[in-house]
Design a protein around this motif. Structure first.
Motif, PDB file in Angstrom:
ATOM      1  N   TYR A   6       0.836  -1.212   0.000  1.00 30.28           N
ATOM      2  CA  TYR A   6       0.000   0.000   0.000  1.00 30.28           C
ATOM      3  C   TYR A   6       0.867   1.257   0.000  1.00 30.28           C
ATOM      4  O   TYR A   6       0.646   2.203  -0.780  1.00 30.28           O
ATOM      5  N   GLN A   7       1.863   1.288   0.865  1.00 33.56           N
ATOM      6  CA  GLN A   7       2.680   2.489   1.008  1.00 33.56           C
ATOM      7  C   GLN A   7       3.646   2.674  -0.160  1.00 33.56           C
ATOM      8  O   GLN A   7       3.903   3.803  -0.597  1.00 33.56           O
ATOM      9  N   ILE A   8       4.173   1.566  -0.674  1.00 31.76           N
ATOM     10  CA  ILE A   8       5.034   1.663  -1.858  1.00 31.76           C
ATOM     11  C   ILE A   8       4.248   2.265  -3.022  1.00 31.76           C
ATOM     12  O   ILE A   8       4.715   3.171  -3.720  1.00 31.76           O
ATOM     13  N   GLY A   9       3.034   1.758  -3.218  1.00 32.90           N
ATOM     14  CA  GLY A   9       2.217   2.251  -4.304  1.00 32.90           C
ATOM     15  C   GLY A   9       1.851   3.711  -4.151  1.00 32.90           C
ATOM     16  O   GLY A   9       1.815   4.470  -5.135  1.00 32.90           O
ATOM     17  N   ALA A  10       1.589   4.137  -2.927  1.00 30.40           N
ATOM     18  CA  ALA A  10       1.228   5.527  -2.687  1.00 30.40           C
ATOM     19  C   ALA A  10       2.370   6.463  -3.063  1.00 30.40           C
ATOM     20  O   ALA A  10       2.168   7.474  -3.757  1.00 30.40           O
ATOM     21  N   LEU A  11       3.582   6.138  -2.608  1.00 28.50           N
ATOM     22  CA  LEU A  11       4.703   7.013  -2.943  1.00 28.50           C
ATOM     23  C   LEU A  11       5.007   6.950  -4.435  1.00 28.50           C
ATOM     24  O   LEU A  11       5.291   7.981  -5.066  1.00 28.50           O
ATOM     25  N   ASP A  12       4.937   5.762  -5.015  1.00 24.57           N
ATOM     26  CA  ASP A  12       5.266   5.626  -6.430  1.00 24.57           C
ATOM     27  C   ASP A  12       4.317   6.429  -7.308  1.00 24.57           C
ATOM     28  O   ASP A  12       4.688   6.888  -8.398  1.00 24.57           O
ATOM     29  N   ALA A  13       3.089   6.639  -6.858  1.00 25.18           N
ATOM     30  CA  ALA A  13       2.168   7.468  -7.625  1.00 25.18           C
ATOM     31  C   ALA A  13       2.707   8.896  -7.764  1.00 25.18           C
ATOM     32  O   ALA A  13       2.643   9.502  -8.848  1.00 25.18           O
ATOM     33  N   PHE A  14       3.253   9.438  -6.685  1.00 28.17           N
ATOM     34  CA  PHE A  14       3.833  10.771  -6.739  1.00 28.17           C
ATOM     35  C   PHE A  14       5.106  10.787  -7.582  1.00 28.17           C
ATOM     36  O   PHE A  14       5.381  11.753  -8.304  1.00 28.17           O
ATOM     37  N   VAL A  15       5.896   9.720  -7.467  1.00 29.73           N
ATOM     38  CA  VAL A  15       7.128   9.627  -8.243  1.00 29.73           C
ATOM     39  C   VAL A  15       6.814   9.623  -9.738  1.00 29.73           C
ATOM     40  O   VAL A  15       7.420  10.357 -10.536  1.00 29.73           O
TER      41      VAL A  15
END
Length: 251
Positions: free
Chosen positions: A86-95
């Protein structure tokens, strides 16, 4: 040819001088909102990294803002997998929105320490990394269950050592509840870093010499004097004949 070392800092936690640290580091592990930070701060920290050419990593943790993610919790492997993914995906969206690329994943605090010793939790986190993107680098405590789990899944791993944390004789980090858990003098932290880089060893809190692989050297960005530490460590690294550079990600 100079040897290389990644110099990593935990950022996006809303408590440090992230901009002041940028000139000294090669990679950042950005809080994903569960122990610190916010969506806006994630976005802004990603942008800051992009402007300075600093490699970006996700820093997932337990949902524990009250204790900054540093309180031990009991968690099943399935829950650890979901927390990480969940958290990896959240940050990767911003990246991705910034036109950048996620470089690595490094668990935070109590989740990091649990994954270092519990192979089932380590496997769950490594699987989450693989399922999101098998080309990501998994950062973990040097020689730990987490780096073993990543290697077993075919992930690229970075064995992480710490400049300003004490070690126990078994290679674990000294618990923060202990009075000697942190090194508070930049010169002493630099000396520990140089010993790690030159000789591949660290002196445990109780005096033992421990062999330790170091692909990445970590500084905690939440300490009040983090910029001064970063400046001293960067100088010590380069004076030891090492070049500060992020590990090249396999394709």
């Amino acid at each position: 040819m100079a040897r290389v070392i990644d110099f990593n800092c935990d950022l996006g936690e809303g408590v440090g001088d992230d901009a002041g640290l940028m000139p000294f580091i090669s990679s950042a592990s950005i809080a994903c909102g569960f122990h610190a930070g916010s969506p806006e701060l994630m976005r802004d920290t990603v942008k800051l990294c992009g402007e300075h050419g600093v490699a970006i990593g996700a820093h997932p943790s337990f949902a524990d803002r009250e204790n900054f993610g540093r309180t031990a919790q009991s968690v099943a492997p399935g829950e650890a997998y979901a927390l990480a993914l969940y958290q990896i995906g959240a940050l990767d969206a911003f990246v991705r929105a910034a036109g950048l690329r996620l470089n690595h994943v490094k668990p935070h605090g109590a989740l990091y320490n649990l994954a270092a010793r519990d192979r089932a939790i380590a496997d769950a986190i490594a699987t989450a990394v693989r399922d999101h993107d098998p080309h990501l680098i998994l950062y973990g405590l040097s020689g730990s269950a987490l780096t073993d789990a990543g290697t077993a899944l075919g992930l690229q791993v970075a064995h992480e050592a710490f400049a300003e944390r004490r070690y126990e004789a078994d290679g674990a980090l000294t618990p923060r509840s202990h009075a000697d858990a942190s090194i508070d003098d930049p010169a002493n932290a630099a000396a520990q870093a140089v010993l790690l880089l030159r000789d591949g060893v660290v002196i445990a809190r109780t005096g033992e010499r421990l062999a330790l692989r170091a692909d990445s050297l970590c500084l905690h960005g939440d300490r009040a004097d983090a910029v001064g530490f970063a400046r001293a460590l960067r100088a010590a690294i380069e004076n030891s004949g090492f070049q500060v550079r992020v590990p090249e990600r396999r394709r």
